[in-house]
Design a protein around this motif. Structure first.
Motif, PDB file in Angstrom:
ATOM      1  N   LEU A 169       0.573  -1.198   0.085  1.00 22.02           N
ATOM      2  CA  LEU A 169       0.088   0.190  -0.225  1.00 22.02           C
ATOM      3  C   LEU A 169       1.322   1.486   0.144  1.00 22.02           C
ATOM      4  O   LEU A 169       0.424   2.425  -0.738  1.00 22.02           O
ATOM      5  CB  LEU A 169      -1.084  -0.306   0.486  1.00 22.02           C
ATOM      6  CG  LEU A 169      -2.376  -1.215   1.444  1.00 22.02           C
ATOM      7  CD1 LEU A 169      -3.002  -0.813   2.753  1.00 22.02           C
ATOM      8  CD2 LEU A 169      -2.694  -0.394   0.313  1.00 22.02           C
ATOM      9  N   GLY A 170       2.617   0.880   0.681  1.00 16.44           N
ATOM     10  CA  GLY A 170       2.677   2.534   0.997  1.00 16.44           C
ATOM     11  C   GLY A 170       3.243   2.559  -1.046  1.00 16.44           C
ATOM     12  O   GLY A 170       4.343   3.559  -0.852  1.00 16.44           O
ATOM     13  N   SER A 171       2.987   1.659  -2.102  1.00 17.98           N
ATOM     14  CA  SER A 171       3.595   2.876  -3.379  1.00 17.98           C
ATOM     15  C   SER A 171       2.555   3.408  -3.984  1.00 17.98           C
ATOM     16  O   SER A 171       2.740   3.797  -5.446  1.00 17.98           O
ATOM     17  CB  SER A 171       3.862   1.088  -3.594  1.00 17.98           C
ATOM     18  OG  SER A 171       3.208  -0.064  -4.218  1.00 17.98           O
ATOM     19  N   ILE A 172       1.524   4.002  -3.274  1.00 11.88           N
ATOM     20  CA  ILE A 172       0.487   4.464  -4.149  1.00 11.88           C
ATOM     21  C   ILE A 172       0.644   5.567  -4.032  1.00 11.88           C
ATOM     22  O   ILE A 172       0.113   5.947  -2.875  1.00 11.88           O
ATOM     23  CB  ILE A 172      -0.788   3.463  -3.634  1.00 11.88           C
ATOM     24  CG1 ILE A 172      -1.050   2.449  -3.182  1.00 11.88           C
ATOM     25  CG2 ILE A 172      -2.051   3.797  -4.712  1.00 11.88           C
ATOM     26  CD1 ILE A 172      -2.379   1.105  -3.518  1.00 11.88           C
ATOM     27  N   ALA A 173       1.434   6.244  -4.412  1.00 15.68           N
ATOM     28  CA  ALA A 173       2.015   7.224  -4.056  1.00 15.68           C
ATOM     29  C   ALA A 173       0.702   8.098  -3.517  1.00 15.68           C
ATOM     30  O   ALA A 173       0.916   9.646  -2.569  1.00 15.68           O
ATOM     31  CB  ALA A 173       2.915   7.847  -5.263  1.00 15.68           C
ATOM     32  N   GLY A 174      -0.066   8.289  -4.552  1.00 18.09           N
ATOM     33  CA  GLY A 174      -1.369   9.557  -4.702  1.00 18.09           C
ATOM     34  C   GLY A 174      -2.233   9.215  -3.548  1.00 18.09           C
ATOM     35  O   GLY A 174      -3.397  10.271  -3.525  1.00 18.09           O
ATOM     36  N   LEU A 175      -1.861   7.885  -3.037  1.00 20.88           N
ATOM     37  CA  LEU A 175      -2.988   7.724  -1.407  1.00 20.88           C
ATOM     38  C   LEU A 175      -3.351   8.734  -0.335  1.00 20.88           C
ATOM     39  O   LEU A 175      -2.820   9.218  -0.074  1.00 20.88           O
ATOM     40  CB  LEU A 175      -3.079   6.743  -1.151  1.00 20.88           C
ATOM     41  CG  LEU A 175      -3.544   6.067  -0.643  1.00 20.88           C
ATOM     42  CD1 LEU A 175      -4.954   6.052  -1.059  1.00 20.88           C
ATOM     43  CD2 LEU A 175      -3.637   4.345   0.137  1.00 20.88           C
ATOM     44  N   GLU A 176      -4.665   9.274  -0.827  1.00 25.27           N
ATOM     45  CA  GLU A 176      -4.885  10.332   0.643  1.00 25.27           C
ATOM     46  C   GLU A 176      -5.927   9.786   1.564  1.00 25.27           C
ATOM     47  O   GLU A 176      -6.027  10.335   2.827  1.00 25.27           O
ATOM     48  CB  GLU A 176      -5.515  11.855  -0.211  1.00 25.27           C
ATOM     49  CG  GLU A 176      -4.643  12.580  -1.721  1.00 25.27           C
ATOM     50  CD  GLU A 176      -5.772  13.494  -2.187  1.00 25.27           C
ATOM     51  OE1 GLU A 176      -6.714  13.975  -1.619  1.00 25.27           O
ATOM     52  OE2 GLU A 176      -5.144  13.916  -2.882  1.00 25.27           O
ATOM     53  N   ILE A 177      -6.373   9.009   1.532  1.00 21.32           N
ATOM     54  CA  ILE A 177      -7.783   8.381   2.686  1.00 21.32           C
ATOM     55  C   ILE A 177      -7.377   6.782   2.210  1.00 21.32           C
ATOM     56  O   ILE A 177      -6.953   6.163   1.511  1.00 21.32           O
ATOM     57  CB  ILE A 177      -8.874   8.665   2.127  1.00 21.32           C
ATOM     58  CG1 ILE A 177      -9.014  10.506   2.065  1.00 21.32           C
ATOM     59  CG2 ILE A 177     -10.490   8.663   3.213  1.00 21.32           C
ATOM     60  CD1 ILE A 177     -10.752  10.780   1.377  1.00 21.32           C
ATOM     61  N   SER A 189       1.478  -5.585  12.230  1.00 23.01           N
ATOM     62  CA  SER A 189       1.730  -4.319  12.780  1.00 23.01           C
ATOM     63  C   SER A 189       1.551  -2.865  11.999  1.00 23.01           C
ATOM     64  O   SER A 189       1.162  -3.796  10.308  1.00 23.01           O
ATOM     65  CB  SER A 189       3.767  -3.875  12.517  1.00 23.01           C
ATOM     66  OG  SER A 189       4.210  -4.983  12.272  1.00 23.01           O
ATOM     67  N   ILE A 190       1.493  -2.323  11.789  1.00 23.38           N
ATOM     68  CA  ILE A 190       1.319  -1.383  10.797  1.00 23.38           C
ATOM     69  C   ILE A 190       2.840  -1.130   9.725  1.00 23.38           C
ATOM     70  O   ILE A 190       3.997  -0.660  10.715  1.00 23.38           O
ATOM     71  CB  ILE A 190       1.142  -0.046  10.962  1.00 23.38           C
ATOM     72  CG1 ILE A 190       0.166   0.183  12.556  1.00 23.38           C
ATOM     73  CG2 ILE A 190       0.978   1.131  10.401  1.00 23.38           C
ATOM     74  CD1 ILE A 190      -0.406   2.146  12.833  1.00 23.38           C
ATOM     75  N   PRO A 191       2.309  -1.873   8.522  1.00 21.78           N
ATOM     76  CA  PRO A 191       3.920  -1.361   8.207  1.00 21.78           C
ATOM     77  C   PRO A 191       4.533  -0.064   7.777  1.00 21.78           C
ATOM     78  O   PRO A 191       4.235   0.881   7.791  1.00 21.78           O
ATOM     79  CB  PRO A 191       2.990  -1.926   6.444  1.00 21.78           C
ATOM     80  CG  PRO A 191       2.289  -2.455   6.730  1.00 21.78           C
ATOM     81  CD  PRO A 191       1.457  -1.742   7.351  1.00 21.78           C
ATOM     82  N   GLU A 192       5.980  -0.492   7.758  1.00 24.53           N
ATOM     83  CA  GLU A 192       6.786   0.741   7.637  1.00 24.53           C
ATOM     84  C   GLU A 192       6.769   1.526   6.622  1.00 24.53           C
ATOM     85  O   GLU A 192       6.359   2.902   5.687  1.00 24.53           O
ATOM     86  CB  GLU A 192       8.418   0.144   7.767  1.00 24.53           C
ATOM     87  CG  GLU A 192       8.400   0.024   9.050  1.00 24.53           C
ATOM     88  CD  GLU A 192       8.683   1.460   9.954  1.00 24.53           C
ATOM     89  OE1 GLU A 192       8.705   2.325   9.671  1.00 24.53           O
ATOM     90  OE2 GLU A 192       9.399   0.801  11.691  1.00 24.53           O
ATOM     91  N   SER A 193       6.213   1.177   5.707  1.00 25.80           N
ATOM     92  CA  SER A 193       5.779   1.676   3.935  1.00 25.80           C
ATOM     93  C   SER A 193       5.147   2.700   4.237  1.00 25.80           C
ATOM     94  O   SER A 193       4.480   3.615   2.956  1.00 25.80           O
ATOM     95  CB  SER A 193       5.415   0.889   3.330  1.00 25.80           C
ATOM     96  OG  SER A 193       4.284  -0.482   3.498  1.00 25.80           O
ATOM     97  N   LEU A 194       3.250   2.580   5.088  1.00 23.66           N
ATOM     98  CA  LEU A 194       3.018   3.741   4.723  1.00 23.66           C
ATOM     99  C   LEU A 194       3.217   5.391   5.728  1.00 23.66           C
ATOM    100  O   LEU A 194       2.614   5.911   5.012  1.00 23.66           O
ATOM    101  CB  LEU A 194       1.505   3.004   5.966  1.00 23.66           C
ATOM    102  CG  LEU A 194       0.851   1.983   6.033  1.00 23.66           C
ATOM    103  CD1 LEU A 194      -0.218   1.662   6.866  1.00 23.66           C
ATOM    104  CD2 LEU A 194       0.034   2.004   4.480  1.00 23.66           C
ATOM    105  N   GLY A 195       4.349   5.453   6.135  1.00 19.83           N
ATOM    106  CA  GLY A 195       5.295   6.598   6.156  1.00 19.83           C
ATOM    107  C   GLY A 195       5.784   6.837   4.863  1.00 19.83           C
ATOM    108  O   GLY A 195       5.814   8.133   4.722  1.00 19.83           O
ATOM    109  N   LEU A 196       5.763   6.482   3.882  1.00 12.41           N
ATOM    110  CA  LEU A 196       5.711   6.567   2.302  1.00 12.41           C
ATOM    111  C   LEU A 196       4.760   7.635   1.963  1.00 12.41           C
ATOM    112  O   LEU A 196       5.169   8.310   0.952  1.00 12.41           O
ATOM    113  CB  LEU A 196       6.351   5.435   1.693  1.00 12.41           C
ATOM    114  CG  LEU A 196       8.116   4.520   2.296  1.00 12.41           C
ATOM    115  CD1 LEU A 196       8.143   4.047   0.921  1.00 12.41           C
ATOM    116  CD2 LEU A 196       8.333   5.938   2.483  1.00 12.41           C
ATOM    117  N   LEU A 197       4.007   7.860   2.244  1.00  4.87           N
ATOM    118  CA  LEU A 197       2.363   7.909   1.628  1.00  4.87           C
ATOM    119  C   LEU A 197       2.284   9.554   2.184  1.00  4.87           C
ATOM    120  O   LEU A 197       1.942  10.028   2.924  1.00  4.87           O
ATOM    121  CB  LEU A 197       0.785   7.194   2.409  1.00  4.87           C
ATOM    122  CG  LEU A 197       1.121   5.994   1.813  1.00  4.87           C
ATOM    123  CD1 LEU A 197      -0.133   5.322   2.617  1.00  4.87           C
ATOM    124  CD2 LEU A 197       0.979   5.706   0.231  1.00  4.87           C
TER     125      LEU A 197
END
Length: 203
Positions: A42-50, A61-69
């Motif tokens: 999910l962290g690779s969907i750069a335009g994700l707002e919600i 756990s919450i993926p670290e990749s979500l911090g890239l959004l």
């Protein structure tokens, strides 16, 4: 592009393939029965707002990749069974600039203001090592207990055998002591009789 599939009775896992929908701006899967871990992709969907995954059965756990959004304005993860440390990049940014809902029923989360302090973080390898160490220690304890019981049993058996061998000798010693005692008794009787009769006269 929005994905509004809330309260649709959906079941199963959320696959990593969801990252192929790169133009999504909103993902709302709340109120379903989706379980498993939150896909790191999910962290690779750069335009994700919600991103609303609330009231499902997600764990882990919450993926670290979500911090890239960097465009994320709203993140709702409450109503799941999440645990572990909230990614610092995600938590710090959302607390100041976005809506972050994950605390309501995800009591296992930690690491940002408003949540409990995280304890020492152990890697999977460390946890496996601790578990194996505990198993080895338990096995050693069981083996030592068995050896101690065997040794005690051998000692008791040796004592019983020794007692059985000594029994005839003990009986013989008892008889000998009794005979000696009887001999002394008869000797005293003879001496007393001689004293009472006086010295004998030879004719």
């Amino acid at each position: 592009m929005d994905s509004g599939l809330d309260n649709q009775g959906l079941r199963g896992f959320l696959l990593n393939d969801i990252s192929q929908l790169r133009h999504l701006q909103s993902i709302n899967l709340s109120g379903n029965r989706i379980h498993g871990v939150i896909p790191p992709s999910l962290g690779s969907i750069a335009g994700l707002e919600i991103l609303d995954l609330s009231y499902n059965s997600f764990n882990g756990s919450i993926p670290e990749s979500l911090g890239l959004l960097t465009s994320l304005r709203k993140l709702s993860l409450n109503g799941n069974s999440l645990s572990g440390r909230v990614p610092s990049a995600l938590g710090g940014r959302l607390l100041h600039r976005a809506s972050f809902k994950c605390v309501t029923t995800s009591l296992g989360l930690c690491g940002i203001p408003g949540l409990r302090t995280c304890g020492p973080h152990l890697s999977v390898g460390a946890k496996i090592g601790i578990a194996l160490g505990g198993c080895v220690a338990l096995l050693v304890l069981v083996i030592c207990s068995i050896c101690w019981c065997k040794r005690r049993e051998n000692i008791l058996r040796a004592q019983r055998i020794s007692a059985a061998r000594e029994a005839p000798y003990a009986k013989a010693r008892t008889h000998f002591a009794r005979d000696v005692q009887m001999g002394r008794f008869h000797g005293h009787d003879n001496a007393r009789t001689a004293a009472e009769n006086g010295p004998s006269l030879l004719s």
